[in-house]
Write a protein that holds these residues in place. Sequence first.
Motif, PDB file in Angstrom:
ATOM      1  N   ILE A 222      -6.049  15.783  52.404  1.00 36.94           N
ATOM      2  CA  ILE A 222      -5.051  16.097  51.394  1.00 36.94           C
ATOM      3  C   ILE A 222      -5.661  16.044  50.009  1.00 36.94           C
ATOM      4  CG2 ILE A 222      -2.977  15.145  50.305  1.00 36.94           C
ATOM      5  CD1 ILE A 222      -1.930  14.663  53.089  1.00 36.94           C
ATOM      6  N   TYR A 223      -6.550  15.098  49.829  1.00 38.82           N
ATOM      7  CA  TYR A 223      -7.177  14.972  48.521  1.00 38.82           C
ATOM      8  C   TYR A 223      -8.117  16.146  48.245  1.00 38.82           C
ATOM      9  CZ  TYR A 223      -9.211  12.734  44.466  1.00 38.82           C
ATOM     10  OH  TYR A 223      -9.586  12.441  43.194  1.00 38.82           O
ATOM     11  N   ASN A 224      -8.909  16.502  49.249  1.00 31.57           N
ATOM     12  CA  ASN A 224      -9.932  17.529  49.028  1.00 31.57           C
ATOM     13  C   ASN A 224      -9.406  18.949  49.176  1.00 31.57           C
ATOM     14  OD1 ASN A 224     -11.841  15.572  48.556  1.00 31.57           O
ATOM     15  ND2 ASN A 224     -12.368  15.400  50.738  1.00 31.57           N
ATOM     16  N   HIS A 225      -8.403  19.121  50.007  1.00 34.78           N
ATOM     17  CA  HIS A 225      -7.913  20.484  50.245  1.00 34.78           C
ATOM     18  C   HIS A 225      -6.399  20.546  50.081  1.00 34.78           C
ATOM     19  CE1 HIS A 225     -11.921  21.140  51.733  1.00 34.78           C
ATOM     20  NE2 HIS A 225     -11.769  20.144  52.604  1.00 34.78           N
ATOM     21  N   PRO A 226      -5.905  20.389  48.878  1.00 35.28           N
ATOM     22  CA  PRO A 226      -4.452  20.456  48.693  1.00 35.28           C
ATOM     23  C   PRO A 226      -3.926  21.835  49.096  1.00 35.28           C
ATOM     24  CG  PRO A 226      -5.585  20.444  46.571  1.00 35.28           C
ATOM     25  CD  PRO A 226      -6.610  20.158  47.620  1.00 35.28           C
ATOM     26  N   ALA A 227      -2.824  21.832  49.843  1.00 35.69           N
ATOM     27  CA  ALA A 227      -2.336  23.078  50.411  1.00 35.69           C
ATOM     28  C   ALA A 227      -1.457  23.847  49.446  1.00 35.69           C
ATOM     29  CB  ALA A 227      -1.569  22.796  51.704  1.00 35.69           C
ATOM     30  N   SER A 228      -1.017  23.206  48.371  1.00 41.06           N
ATOM     31  CA  SER A 228      -0.122  23.913  47.457  1.00 41.06           C
ATOM     32  C   SER A 228      -0.343  23.382  46.046  1.00 41.06           C
ATOM     33  CB  SER A 228       1.336  23.666  47.870  1.00 41.06           C
ATOM     34  OG  SER A 228       1.667  22.301  47.671  1.00 41.06           O
ATOM     35  N   PRO A 229       0.066  24.158  45.053  1.00 39.64           N
ATOM     36  CA  PRO A 229      -0.061  23.684  43.666  1.00 39.64           C
ATOM     37  C   PRO A 229       0.618  22.331  43.480  1.00 39.64           C
ATOM     38  CG  PRO A 229       0.609  25.983  43.706  1.00 39.64           C
ATOM     39  CD  PRO A 229       0.635  25.513  45.125  1.00 39.64           C
ATOM     40  N   PHE A 230       1.755  22.115  44.167  1.00 38.31           N
ATOM     41  CA  PHE A 230       2.442  20.836  44.001  1.00 38.31           C
ATOM     42  C   PHE A 230       1.545  19.675  44.423  1.00 38.31           C
ATOM     43  CE2 PHE A 230       4.601  17.320  46.008  1.00 38.31           C
ATOM     44  CZ  PHE A 230       5.297  16.830  44.920  1.00 38.31           C
ATOM     45  N   VAL A 231       0.944  19.820  45.614  1.00 37.62           N
ATOM     46  CA  VAL A 231       0.100  18.729  46.118  1.00 37.62           C
ATOM     47  C   VAL A 231      -1.101  18.534  45.201  1.00 37.62           C
ATOM     48  CG1 VAL A 231      -1.259  17.891  48.064  1.00 37.62           C
ATOM     49  CG2 VAL A 231       0.867  19.145  48.480  1.00 37.62           C
ATOM     50  N   ALA A 232      -1.666  19.645  44.763  1.00 33.36           N
ATOM     51  CA  ALA A 232      -2.843  19.548  43.894  1.00 33.36           C
ATOM     52  C   ALA A 232      -2.511  18.841  42.589  1.00 33.36           C
ATOM     53  CB  ALA A 232      -3.378  20.951  43.618  1.00 33.36           C
ATOM     54  N   SER A 233      -1.340  19.123  42.039  1.00 37.04           N
ATOM     55  CA  SER A 233      -1.004  18.502  40.761  1.00 37.04           C
ATOM     56  C   SER A 233      -0.517  17.075  40.935  1.00 37.04           C
ATOM     57  CB  SER A 233       0.055  19.329  40.034  1.00 37.04           C
ATOM     58  OG  SER A 233       1.261  19.291  40.756  1.00 37.04           O
ATOM     59  N   ILE A 235      -1.455  14.913  43.277  1.00 38.26           N
ATOM     60  CA  ILE A 235      -2.498  13.979  43.687  1.00 38.26           C
ATOM     61  C   ILE A 235      -3.753  14.182  42.858  1.00 38.26           C
ATOM     62  CG2 ILE A 235      -4.085  13.433  45.583  1.00 38.26           C
ATOM     63  CD1 ILE A 235      -1.679  13.857  47.435  1.00 38.26           C
ATOM     64  N   GLY A 236      -4.264  13.126  42.315  1.00 37.49           N
ATOM     65  CA  GLY A 236      -5.563  13.188  41.676  1.00 37.49           C
ATOM     66  C   GLY A 236      -5.555  13.420  40.179  1.00 37.49           C
ATOM     67  N   ALA A 268      -2.062  36.857  38.242  1.00 38.72           N
ATOM     68  CA  ALA A 268      -2.215  35.574  37.553  1.00 38.72           C
ATOM     69  C   ALA A 268      -2.653  34.508  38.551  1.00 38.72           C
ATOM     70  CB  ALA A 268      -0.908  35.168  36.892  1.00 38.72           C
ATOM     71  N   VAL A 269      -3.561  33.637  38.135  1.00 42.34           N
ATOM     72  CA  VAL A 269      -3.970  32.521  38.985  1.00 42.34           C
ATOM     73  C   VAL A 269      -4.007  31.262  38.119  1.00 42.34           C
ATOM     74  CG1 VAL A 269      -5.343  33.781  40.678  1.00 42.34           C
ATOM     75  CG2 VAL A 269      -6.389  33.043  38.531  1.00 42.34           C
ATOM     76  N   HIS A 270      -4.007  30.110  38.791  1.00 40.88           N
ATOM     77  CA  HIS A 270      -4.257  28.869  38.059  1.00 40.88           C
ATOM     78  C   HIS A 270      -5.107  27.959  38.930  1.00 40.88           C
ATOM     79  CE1 HIS A 270      -0.466  28.366  40.229  1.00 40.88           C
ATOM     80  NE2 HIS A 270      -0.757  27.085  40.330  1.00 40.88           N
ATOM     81  N   ALA A 271      -5.863  27.120  38.245  1.00 40.59           N
ATOM     82  CA  ALA A 271      -6.791  26.256  38.960  1.00 40.59           C
ATOM     83  C   ALA A 271      -6.533  24.806  38.588  1.00 40.59           C
ATOM     84  CB  ALA A 271      -8.227  26.633  38.599  1.00 40.59           C
ATOM     85  N   PHE A 272      -6.653  23.918  39.574  1.00 42.14           N
ATOM     86  CA  PHE A 272      -6.520  22.477  39.314  1.00 42.14           C
ATOM     87  C   PHE A 272      -7.904  21.859  39.335  1.00 42.14           C
ATOM     88  CE2 PHE A 272      -2.441  23.714  40.895  1.00 42.14           C
ATOM     89  CZ  PHE A 272      -1.574  23.003  40.094  1.00 42.14           C
ATOM     90  N   VAL A 273      -8.225  21.126  38.276  1.00 44.28           N
ATOM     91  CA  VAL A 273      -9.536  20.495  38.188  1.00 44.28           C
ATOM     92  C   VAL A 273      -9.342  19.001  38.011  1.00 44.28           C
ATOM     93  CG1 VAL A 273     -11.745  20.491  37.004  1.00 44.28           C
ATOM     94  CG2 VAL A 273     -10.341  22.569  37.018  1.00 44.28           C
ATOM     95  N   ARG A 274      -9.950  18.218  38.854  1.00 47.68           N
ATOM     96  CA  ARG A 274      -9.802  16.765  38.767  1.00 47.68           C
ATOM     97  C   ARG A 274     -10.685  16.206  37.669  1.00 47.68           C
ATOM     98  NH1 ARG A 274      -8.735  16.765  44.361  1.00 47.68           N
ATOM     99  NH2 ARG A 274      -6.485  16.579  44.516  1.00 47.68           N
TER     100      ARG A 274
END
Lengths: 355, 283, 278
Positions: A222-233, A235-236, A268-274
């Motif tokens: 879950i931490y390394n491969h978030p499946a959705s923008p929600f999870v990515a934002s 966590i971490g 349009a795209v967006h990226a999550f960066v820890r």
Amino acid sequence: MSVVVEQVTRRFSPGGSPAVSDVSFHAPTGAITSLLGPSGAGKSTLLRLIAGLEAPDAGRVHIDGVDCTRQPVQQRGVGVVFQSYALFRHMTVRENIAFGLEVRRLPRAETEARVDEMLRLVQLEALGHRYPGQLSGGQRQRVAFARALAIRPRVLLLDEPFGALDTRVREELREWLHALHSRTGLTTLLVTHDQEEALEISQHVVVMSEGRVAQAGAPEDIYNHPASPFVASFIGGASVLRGRVQAGKAEVGSLALDVPAAAREGEAVHAFVRPHDIKLARHEVSTPGPQPVTGRVARLKAVGGFVKVLLALPSGDEITVQVSRSEFDALGLTEGDAVRADVLSASVFVGDYAI
Amino acid sequence: MFAPSTPMARRQARTLGGSPLLRWALIAVALVFLGVFLFVPLVAVFTFAFQKGSAGYLAAVSHPEARSAILLTLTAAGIAVPLNLVFGLAAAWLLSRFRFPGRALLLTLIDLPFSVSPVIAGLIFVLLFGRQGWLGPWLAEWDLHVIFAVPGIVLATVFITLPFVVREVLPVMQAQGSDEEEAALTLGAGGWRTFLRVTLPKVKWGVLYGVILCNARAMGEFGAVSVVSGHVRGVTTTLPLHAEILYNEYDFTGAFAVASLLTLLALVTLVLKKYVEWRSEAS
Amino acid sequence: MSSPHRVLPGFRLSLGFTWAYVGLLVLIPLSSLVLKTVSLSWPQFWDTVTAPRALAAYRLSFLASFAAALINVVFGLLVAWVLVRYRFPGRSLVESLVDLPFALPTAVAGLTLTTLFSAKGWYGQHLEALGLKVAYSSLGVAVALTFIGLPFVVRTVQPVLEDIDADVEEAAATLGATPWQTFSRVLFPAVLPALLSGFTLAFARALGEYGSVVFISGNMPMRTEIVPLLIVTKLEQYDYAGATAIAVVMLVASFLLLLVVNLLQRWSHRRLETRPGT
């Protein structure tokens, strides 16, 4: 003693939006499974449905392979630790722990022996005759555990068990719960909004959002491969960068990142960066590295052993970067400096980002 | 959510007494009990009062003796309430802000009028001011009348209602602490200004609550006033005493007409009380 | 909370005024009772307080007050439960109405209950048919005292019941308790101290009550004469000594009850005390 939840829905007012909507997941035998999500995600309601404190409008709950959807709470054999502890204030610690055994009409000697065993387990042997009002928060918490464990439950359900405690006690109890779990091996479900807690002590994590399961899996996945923008934002503590697909790559700021297969040109795209997935370098020092971003140091926050650097990018986005204290000293950054940031890894999603 | 903020209604199904049958049975029994003891008597007062129509009612409440009873009741309350208000504020300030020897004794003495029978409250004034009382001979010498006269009624009323304002204001003052008063003092405000501008606004709902209860009791007191009154018609009869006289003379409609005035007072008291509770919760 | 510092102004003024007021209005009048008592000779005192008429009055006052307080425990708990746990039409009206006996002058209650329960009254005619005589009997005394004491139990139990979190009941259920076990072992013990306090308060109030009872009791010596009425009767006969002797007995009784209430509150406080800062 696995717990399986199948397509469970629960709404509190007819026609209203459901608190839990078509949720399915599996909590493996002998593991700690965390139900993680922001408040209002439906995780506590889900726990109450498993405990039998709520009845689902649709779906089934299986404990140990047996459908217990219609089984009354008294007969489910679940141990629940409530967020408020819900200790019986007019009973001593011993009486609290013995309660579940007495209503089962266990012989007196056996009850006493079990209570002693539980007091030893939670390390409160000396406090058996105190009333809950005379205990500290952490001690009350352990009494609540002992009371729930005394009935030899099939599964242990914990609702934000450390929510009301201060940070130091929280961390101690987290360790203690970990040790307790390795001794009992009891299938455990833990409701929490604290991602650190969930990732640290559980073997399985179910991330919830708005009454649904957002992602379920092992903590690292879950931490390394978030499946959705929600999870990515969620966590971490990631920063968001917006951009578009250009030439098969996501152009985010001055970065070109790999895009998901479904992305079309110009979208349009967006990226999550820890914060710790970025490496900083002084701008003028030109080191060959992948995908550099330039930005200006907007703010510096020293937090104990590391420093949080808030970078303002030319695109208007802001990203947070975490740097160790020694690294920070070597860089010698001050506010207003231009820096280059190398993104080591990022999660890219199609669509515009909106909170 | 398990959080305490969860509305009770959501949980009713799972908590005790939640089954609809039991719920409605319990509500029904409670309502029948309250209906028999509270609601029907309330309706009955007005029904009996208007038995001879509104003309009979008006005649009863505008009779000169009724009018003088109203006047005496208002006089007694008009003296007792302001006195006990001032006392209540002073005593609450003293008891909430300072520790001093004799504090516990003072609290006990303030509560005393609550715990003694109204009849005993009347008795102690008779023993003090009555013809055979300790001050009786001295009063007779100066031709002063306390017992079987208006001053006795006022004294008994003040005694009976003495604890009301203190008892409501004291917990409010205690709960709010004295930080703001101390802040006012550091800003250079004097004692009176601090009390009037800082303390009083903070406890105003408690004060009002106490005044409402104090007034209701002052106007409705029967036992203590009855002992010291002597029942001189049109002179030392308050409204409750007047109702008693009419009732004993078998003028039921008249008695209930007077009683209805007191019942209205009780209803107004309950409404005001509710309003104050609502306002103080809102603030 | 205030500490023993005296930085705040007004200590001398409020201390002086409060003591003067309490001294004039409570201490001096009350000392007249003490002085009168001391002036009685022991045989005179003893004969008065143990006269058959006085004994009959104690018996009636005690039994009727006890019965009324007991009725109020049962129905007060029920009313408090219904008000705290259920939402139903008219609930807020009921909530306000509970305080009526506090607000309604006792004489009005007496007049009204007597009329309702008399042989031709709304209630009395039906009860009479069943052979129950309420007005002008000791039963009537208990009815009036029930009315007077009604809010005490409700108002002491209600906040305690509100304070019990639903979590506690749910915890009992997860531990296997049936609804009856949850009530009898978890909820009832939790409200018991409040219930006892409410009982004692209602009982103490009933012992001293005068206004509502004089109308409904019929005031027959030896039969339906309560203690406060006996004091009034003696006063009307200018028997100040007799009235004082009986009053002393009553005072002792109500102070004992007050002591019981205080002990009960201390007991429940000690059990439920919360450690500061937790």
